[in-house]
Scaffold this motif. Sequence first.
Motif, PDB file in Angstrom:
ATOM      1  N   ASN A 102     -46.912  10.053   0.145  1.00  9.97           N
ATOM      2  CA  ASN A 102     -47.132   9.974  -1.299  1.00  9.97           C
ATOM      3  C   ASN A 102     -48.608  10.094  -1.651  1.00  9.97           C
ATOM      4  OD1 ASN A 102     -44.439   9.674  -2.128  1.00  9.97           O
ATOM      5  ND2 ASN A 102     -44.475   7.465  -1.776  1.00  9.97           N
ATOM      6  N   PHE A 103     -49.482   9.804  -0.678  1.00 10.68           N
ATOM      7  CA  PHE A 103     -50.927   9.901  -0.913  1.00 10.68           C
ATOM      8  C   PHE A 103     -51.350  11.341  -1.191  1.00 10.68           C
ATOM      9  CE2 PHE A 103     -55.468   9.729   0.373  1.00 10.68           C
ATOM     10  CZ  PHE A 103     -55.879   8.714  -0.479  1.00 10.68           C
ATOM     11  N   ASP A 104     -50.522  12.302  -0.777  1.00 11.30           N
ATOM     12  CA  ASP A 104     -50.820  13.705  -1.051  1.00 11.30           C
ATOM     13  C   ASP A 104     -50.986  13.944  -2.551  1.00 11.30           C
ATOM     14  OD1 ASP A 104     -50.491  14.122   1.671  1.00 11.30           O
ATOM     15  OD2 ASP A 104     -48.433  14.852   1.466  1.00 11.30           O
ATOM     16  N   ALA A 105     -50.204  13.209  -3.368  1.00 12.11           N
ATOM     17  CA  ALA A 105     -50.282  13.381  -4.818  1.00 12.11           C
ATOM     18  C   ALA A 105     -51.653  12.969  -5.338  1.00 12.11           C
ATOM     19  CB  ALA A 105     -49.183  12.570  -5.503  1.00 12.11           C
ATOM     20  N   THR A 152     -49.464  23.769 -12.664  1.00 10.89           N
ATOM     21  CA  THR A 152     -48.187  23.111 -12.910  1.00 10.89           C
ATOM     22  C   THR A 152     -47.594  22.797 -11.547  1.00 10.89           C
ATOM     23  OG1 THR A 152     -47.804  24.286 -14.983  1.00 10.89           O
ATOM     24  CG2 THR A 152     -45.883  23.342 -13.896  1.00 10.89           C
ATOM     25  N   MET A 153     -47.517  21.520 -11.208  1.00  6.61           N
ATOM     26  CA  MET A 153     -47.045  21.105  -9.885  1.00  6.61           C
ATOM     27  C   MET A 153     -45.589  20.676  -9.956  1.00  6.61           C
ATOM     28  SD  MET A 153     -48.521  20.959  -6.896  1.00  6.61           S
ATOM     29  CE  MET A 153     -47.836  20.589  -5.272  1.00  6.61           C
ATOM     30  N   GLY A 159     -42.428   9.557 -17.183  1.00 11.40           N
ATOM     31  CA  GLY A 159     -42.137  10.964 -17.413  1.00 11.40           C
ATOM     32  C   GLY A 159     -43.187  11.675 -18.245  1.00 11.40           C
ATOM     33  N   GLY A 160     -43.542  11.087 -19.389  1.00 12.44           N
ATOM     34  CA  GLY A 160     -44.538  11.703 -20.255  1.00 12.44           C
ATOM     35  C   GLY A 160     -45.903  11.797 -19.607  1.00 12.44           C
ATOM     36  N   LEU A 161     -46.273  10.755 -18.877  1.00  9.77           N
ATOM     37  CA  LEU A 161     -47.568  10.746 -18.191  1.00  9.77           C
ATOM     38  C   LEU A 161     -47.624  11.853 -17.143  1.00  9.77           C
ATOM     39  CD1 LEU A 161     -50.309   9.504 -17.478  1.00  9.77           C
ATOM     40  CD2 LEU A 161     -49.093   7.904 -15.968  1.00  9.77           C
ATOM     41  N   LEU A 162     -46.555  11.993 -16.349  1.00  8.37           N
ATOM     42  CA  LEU A 162     -46.523  13.012 -15.309  1.00  8.37           C
ATOM     43  C   LEU A 162     -46.634  14.412 -15.903  1.00  8.37           C
ATOM     44  CD1 LEU A 162     -43.764  11.518 -12.979  1.00  8.37           C
ATOM     45  CD2 LEU A 162     -46.194  11.745 -12.456  1.00  8.37           C
ATOM     46  N   ARG A 163     -45.911  14.649 -16.996  1.00  3.97           N
ATOM     47  CA  ARG A 163     -46.000  15.964 -17.649  1.00  3.97           C
ATOM     48  C   ARG A 163     -47.410  16.213 -18.165  1.00  3.97           C
ATOM     49  NH1 ARG A 163     -40.652  14.429 -18.761  1.00  3.97           N
ATOM     50  NH2 ARG A 163     -39.119  16.070 -18.271  1.00  3.97           N
ATOM     51  N   GLY A 164     -48.026  15.170 -18.701  1.00  4.56           N
ATOM     52  CA  GLY A 164     -49.390  15.313 -19.197  1.00  4.56           C
ATOM     53  C   GLY A 164     -50.394  15.621 -18.106  1.00  4.56           C
ATOM     54  N   LEU A 165     -50.084  15.194 -16.881  1.00  2.00           N
ATOM     55  CA  LEU A 165     -50.975  15.438 -15.747  1.00  2.00           C
ATOM     56  C   LEU A 165     -50.722  16.791 -15.091  1.00  2.00           C
ATOM     57  CD1 LEU A 165     -50.948  11.889 -14.086  1.00  2.00           C
ATOM     58  CD2 LEU A 165     -52.814  12.947 -15.386  1.00  2.00           C
ATOM     59  N   GLY A 166     -49.710  17.519 -15.592  1.00  2.00           N
ATOM     60  CA  GLY A 166     -49.449  18.851 -15.056  1.00  2.00           C
ATOM     61  C   GLY A 166     -48.278  18.928 -14.104  1.00  2.00           C
ATOM     62  N   PHE A 167     -47.513  17.848 -13.960  1.00  2.00           N
ATOM     63  CA  PHE A 167     -46.346  17.868 -13.082  1.00  2.00           C
ATOM     64  C   PHE A 167     -45.113  18.310 -13.868  1.00  2.00           C
ATOM     65  CE2 PHE A 167     -49.206  14.777 -11.107  1.00  2.00           C
ATOM     66  CZ  PHE A 167     -49.208  15.215  -9.796  1.00  2.00           C
ATOM     67  N   ALA A 168     -44.219  19.031 -13.216  1.00  2.00           N
ATOM     68  CA  ALA A 168     -42.998  19.503 -13.856  1.00  2.00           C
ATOM     69  C   ALA A 168     -41.805  19.137 -12.984  1.00  2.00           C
ATOM     70  CB  ALA A 168     -43.046  21.014 -14.062  1.00  2.00           C
ATOM     71  N   PRO A 169     -40.690  18.672 -13.588  1.00  2.00           N
ATOM     72  CA  PRO A 169     -39.523  18.264 -12.800  1.00  2.00           C
ATOM     73  C   PRO A 169     -38.764  19.453 -12.228  1.00  2.00           C
ATOM     74  CG  PRO A 169     -39.034  18.126 -15.139  1.00  2.00           C
ATOM     75  CD  PRO A 169     -40.495  18.474 -15.031  1.00  2.00           C
ATOM     76  N   VAL A 170     -38.261  19.279 -11.008  1.00  2.00           N
ATOM     77  CA  VAL A 170     -37.446  20.321 -10.383  1.00  2.00           C
ATOM     78  C   VAL A 170     -36.258  19.661  -9.689  1.00  2.00           C
ATOM     79  CG1 VAL A 170     -38.962  20.254  -8.335  1.00  2.00           C
ATOM     80  CG2 VAL A 170     -37.392  22.148  -8.647  1.00  2.00           C
ATOM     81  N   ASN A 171     -35.083  20.235  -9.923  1.00  2.00           N
ATOM     82  CA  ASN A 171     -33.860  19.775  -9.267  1.00  2.00           C
ATOM     83  C   ASN A 171     -33.592  20.684  -8.082  1.00  2.00           C
ATOM     84  OD1 ASN A 171     -31.330  19.001  -8.438  1.00  2.00           O
ATOM     85  ND2 ASN A 171     -30.455  18.893 -10.488  1.00  2.00           N
ATOM     86  N   ARG A 172     -33.846  20.196  -6.885  1.00  2.14           N
ATOM     87  CA  ARG A 172     -33.727  21.033  -5.689  1.00  2.14           C
ATOM     88  C   ARG A 172     -32.296  21.413  -5.371  1.00  2.14           C
ATOM     89  NH1 ARG A 172     -37.743  16.938  -2.775  1.00  2.14           N
ATOM     90  NH2 ARG A 172     -39.730  17.771  -3.471  1.00  2.14           N
ATOM     91  N   ARG A 228     -43.314  35.173 -16.537  1.00  2.00           N
ATOM     92  CA  ARG A 228     -43.292  36.328 -17.433  1.00  2.00           C
ATOM     93  C   ARG A 228     -43.754  35.964 -18.840  1.00  2.00           C
ATOM     94  NH1 ARG A 228     -38.483  37.397 -14.431  1.00  2.00           N
ATOM     95  NH2 ARG A 228     -37.195  36.370 -16.031  1.00  2.00           N
ATOM     96  N   GLU A 229     -43.481  34.730 -19.252  1.00  2.00           N
ATOM     97  CA  GLU A 229     -43.829  34.296 -20.603  1.00  2.00           C
ATOM     98  C   GLU A 229     -45.256  33.771 -20.714  1.00  2.00           C
ATOM     99  OE1 GLU A 229     -40.841  31.404 -21.339  1.00  2.00           O
ATOM    100  OE2 GLU A 229     -39.291  32.879 -21.876  1.00  2.00           O
ATOM    101  N   SER A 230     -45.948  33.638 -19.588  1.00  2.00           N
ATOM    102  CA  SER A 230     -47.297  33.054 -19.580  1.00  2.00           C
ATOM    103  C   SER A 230     -48.353  34.099 -19.279  1.00  2.00           C
ATOM    104  CB  SER A 230     -47.385  31.937 -18.527  1.00  2.00           C
ATOM    105  OG  SER A 230     -46.412  30.942 -18.750  1.00  2.00           O
ATOM    106  N   ASP A 231     -49.484  33.988 -19.959  1.00  2.00           N
ATOM    107  CA  ASP A 231     -50.625  34.851 -19.647  1.00  2.00           C
ATOM    108  C   ASP A 231     -51.297  34.394 -18.357  1.00  2.00           C
ATOM    109  OD1 ASP A 231     -50.301  36.418 -21.937  1.00  2.00           O
ATOM    110  OD2 ASP A 231     -51.471  35.008 -23.150  1.00  2.00           O
ATOM    111  N   LYS A 232     -51.310  33.067 -18.167  1.00  2.00           N
ATOM    112  CA  LYS A 232     -51.891  32.493 -16.966  1.00  2.00           C
ATOM    113  C   LYS A 232     -51.014  31.333 -16.493  1.00  2.00           C
ATOM    114  CE  LYS A 232     -56.786  33.600 -17.833  1.00  2.00           C
ATOM    115  NZ  LYS A 232     -58.165  33.064 -17.843  1.00  2.00           N
ATOM    116  N   LEU A 233     -50.759  31.279 -15.196  1.00  2.00           N
ATOM    117  CA  LEU A 233     -49.942  30.187 -14.656  1.00  2.00           C
ATOM    118  C   LEU A 233     -50.123  30.089 -13.148  1.00  2.00           C
ATOM    119  CD1 LEU A 233     -47.742  27.993 -14.941  1.00  2.00           C
ATOM    120  CD2 LEU A 233     -46.039  29.808 -14.686  1.00  2.00           C
ATOM    121  N   ILE A 234     -50.546  28.931 -12.685  1.00  2.00           N
ATOM    122  CA  ILE A 234     -50.555  28.610 -11.258  1.00  2.00           C
ATOM    123  C   ILE A 234     -49.491  27.540 -11.052  1.00  2.00           C
ATOM    124  CG2 ILE A 234     -51.867  27.741  -9.288  1.00  2.00           C
ATOM    125  CD1 ILE A 234     -52.899  30.410 -10.311  1.00  2.00           C
TER     126      ILE A 234
END
Length: 204
Positions: free
Chosen positions: A53-56, A71-72, A84-97, A112-118
């Motif tokens: 978890n320290f990787d985060a 966007t991580m 949830g709101g804090l994580l989104r504000g920090l750039g994290f996005a939820p994914v259902n594996r 496709r919808e973004s001009d820039k996205l990492i």
Amino acid sequence: MATFKLGDQVPQRGNIFSKAVGAAMLRAVGWRVVGDFPNVPKAVMVVVPHTSNFDAYIALAATWAIGLDITMMVKHTVFVWPFGGLLRGLGFAPVNREDAKNLVGVSARKFRESDKLIMGIAPEGTRHSAKQWKSGFMRIALEAGVPVIMTGFDYRKKEVIFLGRFDPSGDIEGDIPKIIALFKEVYPRIPERLSEPLKEIQQR
């Protein structure tokens, strides 16, 4: 850290204050950022290895320090109130594996919808010695037509290492081992949790 510069095409965020906070977070644990970040507006960024978890903490500190707008992708189960709101504000996005097919399509559409996205992804998929890497990151890169940027968390050297870009050939089964090989000397915090493909190349 003050000398690390991102190219003009790379999505960036933050200010002098947030960069100073990130740099201080790295100094507090003796880490630094090295390598060259490819000057591209869009990419899938793989982050390896992921055993703790320290990787985060390291990811957050490093991205703040260099001003990278990323966007991580992380497990959707951690997006619970009140975080949830804090994580989104920090750039994290939820994914259902469990819904990998939908994830690829949705992620490619975001590109496709973004001009820039990492988009940052941990391809090992778990902190507990995965038998193989998830191929979703490569499928996303192929469908979106973007390169893959390799990023390593080396706990021996205490370095976040940018290892360059990889342009997918379309042969997913052939490309993934080539990417894995680039992490041969990037060592995890908890070796026994390292994914099996990385254990194999690091034991050679």
